[in-house]
Design a protein around this motif. Structure first.
Motif, PDB file in Angstrom:
ATOM      1  N   VAL A 190      -0.817  45.680 -18.050  1.00 39.32           N
ATOM      2  CA  VAL A 190      -1.213  44.542 -17.223  1.00 39.32           C
ATOM      3  C   VAL A 190      -0.153  43.443 -17.277  1.00 39.32           C
ATOM      4  CG1 VAL A 190      -2.979  42.773 -16.900  1.00 39.32           C
ATOM      5  CG2 VAL A 190      -3.655  45.095 -17.431  1.00 39.32           C
ATOM      6  N   ILE A 191       0.400  43.188 -18.472  1.00 43.30           N
ATOM      7  CA  ILE A 191       1.460  42.180 -18.578  1.00 43.30           C
ATOM      8  C   ILE A 191       2.717  42.632 -17.836  1.00 43.30           C
ATOM      9  CG2 ILE A 191       3.104  41.146 -20.203  1.00 43.30           C
ATOM     10  CD1 ILE A 191       0.845  40.621 -22.080  1.00 43.30           C
ATOM     11  N   LEU A 192       3.073  43.895 -17.962  1.00 45.54           N
ATOM     12  CA  LEU A 192       4.255  44.400 -17.243  1.00 45.54           C
ATOM     13  C   LEU A 192       4.053  44.313 -15.731  1.00 45.54           C
ATOM     14  CD1 LEU A 192       5.254  47.470 -19.424  1.00 45.54           C
ATOM     15  CD2 LEU A 192       6.449  45.291 -19.200  1.00 45.54           C
ATOM     16  N   PHE A 193       2.848  44.604 -15.263  1.00 46.74           N
ATOM     17  CA  PHE A 193       2.560  44.463 -13.834  1.00 46.74           C
ATOM     18  C   PHE A 193       2.687  43.009 -13.417  1.00 46.74           C
ATOM     19  CE2 PHE A 193      -0.464  43.690 -10.376  1.00 46.74           C
ATOM     20  CZ  PHE A 193       0.060  44.544  -9.419  1.00 46.74           C
ATOM     21  N   GLY A 194       2.150  42.098 -14.218  1.00 48.20           N
ATOM     22  CA  GLY A 194       2.230  40.677 -13.897  1.00 48.20           C
ATOM     23  C   GLY A 194       3.660  40.165 -13.855  1.00 48.20           C
ATOM     24  N   LEU A 195       4.480  40.610 -14.789  1.00 46.77           N
ATOM     25  CA  LEU A 195       5.885  40.199 -14.783  1.00 46.77           C
ATOM     26  C   LEU A 195       6.618  40.762 -13.569  1.00 46.77           C
ATOM     27  CD1 LEU A 195       6.744  40.538 -18.571  1.00 46.77           C
ATOM     28  CD2 LEU A 195       6.470  38.428 -17.264  1.00 46.77           C
ATOM     29  N   SER A 196       6.301  41.995 -13.195  1.00 50.68           N
ATOM     30  CA  SER A 196       6.921  42.592 -12.011  1.00 50.68           C
ATOM     31  C   SER A 196       6.517  41.841 -10.746  1.00 50.68           C
ATOM     32  CB  SER A 196       6.510  44.064 -11.886  1.00 50.68           C
ATOM     33  OG  SER A 196       6.895  44.780 -13.017  1.00 50.68           O
ATOM     34  N   VAL A 197       5.242  41.477 -10.663  1.00 48.27           N
ATOM     35  CA  VAL A 197       4.766  40.711  -9.507  1.00 48.27           C
ATOM     36  C   VAL A 197       5.449  39.351  -9.449  1.00 48.27           C
ATOM     37  CG1 VAL A 197       2.733  39.525  -8.584  1.00 48.27           C
ATOM     38  CG2 VAL A 197       2.577  41.900  -9.267  1.00 48.27           C
ATOM     39  N   THR A 198       5.688  38.745 -10.601  1.00 42.69           N
ATOM     40  CA  THR A 198       6.371  37.455 -10.641  1.00 42.69           C
ATOM     41  C   THR A 198       7.765  37.568 -10.031  1.00 42.69           C
ATOM     42  OG1 THR A 198       5.130  36.771 -12.587  1.00 42.69           O
ATOM     43  CG2 THR A 198       7.200  35.634 -12.170  1.00 42.69           C
ATOM     44  N   VAL A 199       8.482  38.611 -10.374  1.00 40.79           N
ATOM     45  CA  VAL A 199       9.839  38.807  -9.844  1.00 40.79           C
ATOM     46  C   VAL A 199       9.805  39.051  -8.338  1.00 40.79           C
ATOM     47  CG1 VAL A 199      11.837  40.368  -9.879  1.00 40.79           C
ATOM     48  CG2 VAL A 199      10.787  39.632 -12.017  1.00 40.79           C
ATOM     49  N   VAL A 200       8.952  39.979  -7.909  1.00 40.51           N
ATOM     50  CA  VAL A 200       8.886  40.323  -6.489  1.00 40.51           C
ATOM     51  C   VAL A 200       8.345  39.150  -5.673  1.00 40.51           C
ATOM     52  CG1 VAL A 200       7.779  41.862  -4.802  1.00 40.51           C
ATOM     53  CG2 VAL A 200       8.686  42.786  -6.933  1.00 40.51           C
ATOM     54  N   GLY A 201       7.294  38.494  -6.172  1.00 40.38           N
ATOM     55  CA  GLY A 201       6.704  37.367  -5.448  1.00 40.38           C
ATOM     56  C   GLY A 201       7.646  36.190  -5.308  1.00 40.38           C
ATOM     57  N   SER A 202       8.398  35.900  -6.353  1.00 32.61           N
ATOM     58  CA  SER A 202       9.364  34.799  -6.276  1.00 32.61           C
ATOM     59  C   SER A 202      10.477  35.117  -5.282  1.00 32.61           C
ATOM     60  CB  SER A 202       9.951  34.514  -7.654  1.00 32.61           C
ATOM     61  OG  SER A 202       8.952  34.072  -8.528  1.00 32.61           O
ATOM     62  N   THR A 203      10.893  36.367  -5.247  1.00 31.50           N
ATOM     63  CA  THR A 203      11.919  36.783  -4.288  1.00 31.50           C
ATOM     64  C   THR A 203      11.400  36.676  -2.861  1.00 31.50           C
ATOM     65  OG1 THR A 203      12.833  38.293  -5.931  1.00 31.50           O
ATOM     66  CG2 THR A 203      13.484  38.649  -3.644  1.00 31.50           C
ATOM     67  N   LEU A 204      10.179  37.156  -2.643  1.00 31.15           N
ATOM     68  CA  LEU A 204       9.601  37.060  -1.297  1.00 31.15           C
ATOM     69  C   LEU A 204       9.396  35.614  -0.873  1.00 31.15           C
ATOM     70  CD1 LEU A 204       6.968  39.951  -1.331  1.00 31.15           C
ATOM     71  CD2 LEU A 204       9.164  39.872  -0.143  1.00 31.15           C
ATOM     72  N   PHE A 205       9.006  34.753  -1.810  1.00 30.65           N
ATOM     73  CA  PHE A 205       8.853  33.338  -1.479  1.00 30.65           C
ATOM     74  C   PHE A 205      10.176  32.739  -1.035  1.00 30.65           C
ATOM     75  CE2 PHE A 205       9.054  28.884  -2.932  1.00 30.65           C
ATOM     76  CZ  PHE A 205       8.119  28.351  -2.062  1.00 30.65           C
ATOM     77  N   GLY A 206      11.242  33.121  -1.688  1.00 26.64           N
ATOM     78  CA  GLY A 206      12.557  32.606  -1.306  1.00 26.64           C
ATOM     79  C   GLY A 206      13.012  33.076   0.060  1.00 26.64           C
ATOM     80  N   LEU A 207      12.462  34.189   0.527  1.00 26.84           N
ATOM     81  CA  LEU A 207      12.842  34.738   1.831  1.00 26.84           C
ATOM     82  C   LEU A 207      11.922  34.296   2.972  1.00 26.84           C
ATOM     83  CD1 LEU A 207      13.709  38.379   0.709  1.00 26.84           C
ATOM     84  CD2 LEU A 207      15.293  36.515   1.199  1.00 26.84           C
ATOM     85  N   CYS A 208      10.931  33.474   2.680  1.00 31.68           N
ATOM     86  CA  CYS A 208       9.976  33.026   3.701  1.00 31.68           C
ATOM     87  C   CYS A 208      10.662  32.133   4.737  1.00 31.68           C
ATOM     88  CB  CYS A 208       8.823  32.257   3.058  1.00 31.68           C
ATOM     89  SG  CYS A 208       7.745  33.304   2.084  1.00 31.68           S
ATOM     90  N   THR A 209      10.230  32.295   5.993  1.00 30.47           N
ATOM     91  CA  THR A 209      10.801  31.492   7.073  1.00 30.47           C
ATOM     92  C   THR A 209       9.763  30.586   7.737  1.00 30.47           C
ATOM     93  OG1 THR A 209      10.430  33.310   8.626  1.00 30.47           O
ATOM     94  CG2 THR A 209      12.603  33.173   7.574  1.00 30.47           C
ATOM     95  N   THR A 210       8.487  30.734   7.384  1.00 32.72           N
ATOM     96  CA  THR A 210       7.443  29.873   7.942  1.00 32.72           C
ATOM     97  C   THR A 210       6.572  29.345   6.809  1.00 32.72           C
ATOM     98  OG1 THR A 210       5.824  31.640   8.267  1.00 32.72           O
ATOM     99  CG2 THR A 210       7.363  31.227  10.085  1.00 32.72           C
ATOM    100  N   LEU A 211       5.848  28.293   7.112  1.00 33.89           N
ATOM    101  CA  LEU A 211       4.938  27.693   6.146  1.00 33.89           C
ATOM    102  C   LEU A 211       3.832  28.668   5.763  1.00 33.89           C
ATOM    103  CD1 LEU A 211       4.041  25.158   4.577  1.00 33.89           C
ATOM    104  CD2 LEU A 211       2.727  24.524   6.606  1.00 33.89           C
ATOM    105  N   GLU A 212       3.307  29.395   6.725  1.00 35.10           N
ATOM    106  CA  GLU A 212       2.234  30.354   6.448  1.00 35.10           C
ATOM    107  C   GLU A 212       2.703  31.460   5.520  1.00 35.10           C
ATOM    108  OE1 GLU A 212       3.129  29.385   9.550  1.00 35.10           O
ATOM    109  OE2 GLU A 212       1.432  28.053   9.970  1.00 35.10           O
ATOM    110  N   GLN A 213       3.921  31.948   5.732  1.00 36.78           N
ATOM    111  CA  GLN A 213       4.471  32.981   4.849  1.00 36.78           C
ATOM    112  C   GLN A 213       4.616  32.454   3.426  1.00 36.78           C
ATOM    113  OE1 GLN A 213       8.206  34.043   6.598  1.00 36.78           O
ATOM    114  NE2 GLN A 213       7.297  35.463   8.081  1.00 36.78           N
ATOM    115  N   ALA A 214       5.089  31.227   3.288  1.00 34.76           N
ATOM    116  CA  ALA A 214       5.282  30.643   1.962  1.00 34.76           C
ATOM    117  C   ALA A 214       3.950  30.483   1.239  1.00 34.76           C
ATOM    118  CB  ALA A 214       6.005  29.304   2.075  1.00 34.76           C
ATOM    119  N   LEU A 215       2.939  29.964   1.949  1.00 32.04           N
ATOM    120  CA  LEU A 215       1.616  29.825   1.341  1.00 32.04           C
ATOM    121  C   LEU A 215       1.045  31.176   0.943  1.00 32.04           C
ATOM    122  CD1 LEU A 215       0.051  27.115   3.654  1.00 32.04           C
ATOM    123  CD2 LEU A 215       0.387  26.918   1.192  1.00 32.04           C
TER     124      LEU A 215
END
Length: 144
Positions: free
Chosen positions: A100-125
């Motif tokens: 569960v911790i490894l999954f959470g850390l992986s999600v943190t990496v992927v989610g932060s990357t996707l947040f950085g690639l957002c182009t709209t407010l809705e995508q960022a939220l």
């Protein structure tokens, strides 16, 4: 008072004065892992504060509403964790803390990357909310 006086007054108190020959070592490996998880959690929450107003402004939000929507983006991560923390605590009891911790850390990496690639407010939220929902570290950390 001396050690002998303490033994006469209270035998239990004498144990506090007695030097212990055995040390209780800290589990350094486990402490390191917990520290890394806590740092990644705090970093995922706080890294966006210096630049999120500029990001929201670039999304085309009017200047008066930049602070409002910046706050929503920051809070959406914690709202996601709030709604899913008990589920992740339960999952760590059922399948184990490590996956569960490894999954959470992986999600943190992927989610932060996707947040950085957002182009709209809705995508960022959405990216921040889903990262918070799937980030299991708060519920599991409470179990530790």
């Amino acid at each position: 008072t001396t050690h002998k006086d303490a033994m006469l007054v209270c035998p239990l108190l004498s144990m506090a004065f007695k030097p212990s020959n055995t040390e209780t070592p800290l589990p350094m490996k486990e402490m390191f892992v917990i520290t890394c998880v806590l740092i990644s959690e705090a970093t995922c929450y706080m890294y966006l504060f210096p630049f999120v107003p500029f990001m929201v402004r670039d999304f085309g939000v009017v200047e008066e509403d930049v602070g409002f929507y910046s706050g929503w983006i920051a809070a959406s991560f914690m709202w996601g964790q709030f709604f899913s923390s008990f589920l992740w605590g339960w999952a760590s009891d059922k399948i184990g803390i490590r996956p569960v911790i490894l999954f959470g850390l992986s999600v943190t990496v992927v989610g932060s990357t996707l947040f950085g690639l957002c182009t709209t407010l809705e995508q960022a939220l959405f990216a921040r909310l889903v990262t918070g929902l799937l980030n299991s570290n708060i519920g599991v950390r409470c179990v530790l």
